[in-house]
Scaffold this motif. Structure first.
Motif, PDB file in Angstrom:
ATOM      1  N   GLY A  39       0.789  -1.223   0.000  1.00  0.00           N
ATOM      2  CA  GLY A  39       0.000   0.000   0.000  1.00  0.00           C
ATOM      3  C   GLY A  39       0.827   1.281   0.000  1.00  0.00           C
ATOM      4  N   LYS A  40       2.153   1.160   0.058  1.00  0.00           N
ATOM      5  CA  LYS A  40       3.043   2.326   0.105  1.00  0.00           C
ATOM      6  C   LYS A  40       3.544   2.744  -1.276  1.00  0.00           C
ATOM      7  CE  LYS A  40       3.207   2.918   4.623  1.00  0.00           C
ATOM      8  NZ  LYS A  40       2.737   4.175   5.282  1.00  0.00           N
ATOM      9  N   GLN A  41       2.975   2.204  -2.346  1.00  0.00           N
ATOM     10  CA  GLN A  41       3.476   2.502  -3.687  1.00  0.00           C
ATOM     11  C   GLN A  41       3.498   3.995  -3.999  1.00  0.00           C
ATOM     12  OE1 GLN A  41       3.369   0.498  -7.373  1.00  0.00           O
ATOM     13  NE2 GLN A  41       1.900  -0.991  -6.590  1.00  0.00           N
ATOM     14  N   ALA A  42       2.375   4.674  -3.745  1.00  0.00           N
ATOM     15  CA  ALA A  42       2.275   6.098  -4.079  1.00  0.00           C
ATOM     16  C   ALA A  42       3.291   6.911  -3.275  1.00  0.00           C
ATOM     17  CB  ALA A  42       0.859   6.600  -3.834  1.00  0.00           C
ATOM     18  N   MET A  43       3.428   6.597  -1.997  1.00  0.00           N
ATOM     19  CA  MET A  43       4.377   7.305  -1.142  1.00  0.00           C
ATOM     20  C   MET A  43       5.806   7.103  -1.646  1.00  0.00           C
ATOM     21  SD  MET A  43       6.827   6.726   1.411  1.00  0.00           S
ATOM     22  CE  MET A  43       6.436   5.275   2.392  1.00  0.00           C
TER      23      MET A  43
END
Length: 279
Positions: A39-43
């Protein structure tokens, strides 16, 4: 892993693939012990893309190839800095400071107190510790605080000890008057930690997953709050064992509200809400 929408992909400045993300996850785990979930892809894209711009690379693959081949310690530090999170505030999780004050009052002023803040970030936590100690022992009291972080940029901010007044809203008015100097003129709206308090602190860079730490002290208390949540179980266990060795008998470990070490009962026993005692 969920695929990104065509609109999201088109808005990217740089091409971004699952392979890029997985490679970054592997590298940050190897160098800092940080486990990044999917879930940290965008960050990760947002933060590492800044390094591409700064270094003149036009793709993540090009940047990561260069990073791994160059072995430039300065850029590795920038890479780690980009992926660390530094959410903090003065007297965050205030019950820890209430307990620290109780410990010091009951332990007496006849010795030097030694405390390590292992994730100092921009300084709010170690200065909260210092204020608590000074409230009990006085500004000239016998206490020393070691304050470390893996991120060199936030440590520079911490060492300066200058904050906006809005950042100090959780500091009591009497403490603000006693331990800070208010800015005037061009520095209106700012406050600086008084040198008499700041002298009790020592700031330095430290990676908790490094094989060796530059610490030979026996600490009364260690603050390691909201750090272990970024480590996998095996890394947590290794770090906890090393913290255990650095604490004096019955020393105290303060951890974050989302952290639970009930499976490390051979090292620490729970003494209060997110407060552990060395076994």
């Amino acid at each position: 892993m969920m695929a990104e929408t065509p609109a999201a992909l088109q808005s990217r400045e740089f091409a971004w693939t699952v392979a890029d993300f997985d490679r970054i996850r592997r590298l940050i785990y190897q160098h800092a012990g940080i486990s990044l979930h999917e879930g940290k892809q965008a960050m990760v894209y947002s933060r590492v893309s800044r390094r591409l711009r700064e270094t003149g690379h036009d793709s993540f693959r090009s940047y990561l190839d260069w990073l791994e081949s160059s072995r430039d310690p300065a850029e590795w530090q920038e890479f780690v800095n980009a992926l660390t999170t530094n959410l903090t505030s003065f007297f965050r999780e205030n019950h820890h400071f209430v307990e620290l004050a109780r410990m010091v009052r009951e332990g007496g002023a006849g010795r030097e107190w030694k405390i390590w803040c292992s994730a100092a970030s921009t300084g709010e936590e170690p200065y909260s510790i210092a204020i608590t100690m000074a409230d009990v022992l006085g500004m000239q009291g016998a206490f020393r605080i070691w304050a470390s972080d893996i991120d060199t940029r936030v440590l520079e901010t911490a060492a300066r000890g200058i904050y906006k007044l809005e950042q100090l809203r959780t500091v009591a008015p009497e403490q603000l008057r006693k331990y800070f100097l208010r800015g005037k003129g061009a520095n209106e709206g700012l406050a600086r930690v008084k040198p008499e308090l700041q002298k009790h602190l020592q700031f330095f860079t430290l990676n908790l997953v490094d094989e060796s730490w530059p610490l030979r002290e026996e600490f009364d208390a260690i603050f390691c709050r909201n750090v272990m949540i970024y480590f996998d179980h095996d890394t947590q266990r290794r770090v906890l064992a090393r913290l255990h060795r650095l604490l004096r008998p019955h020393g105290t470990l303060f951890v974050g509200h989302a952290e639970n070490f009930s499976d490390a009962r051979d090292l620490f026993r729970l003494r209060g809400k997110t407060i552990y005692e060395k076994v």
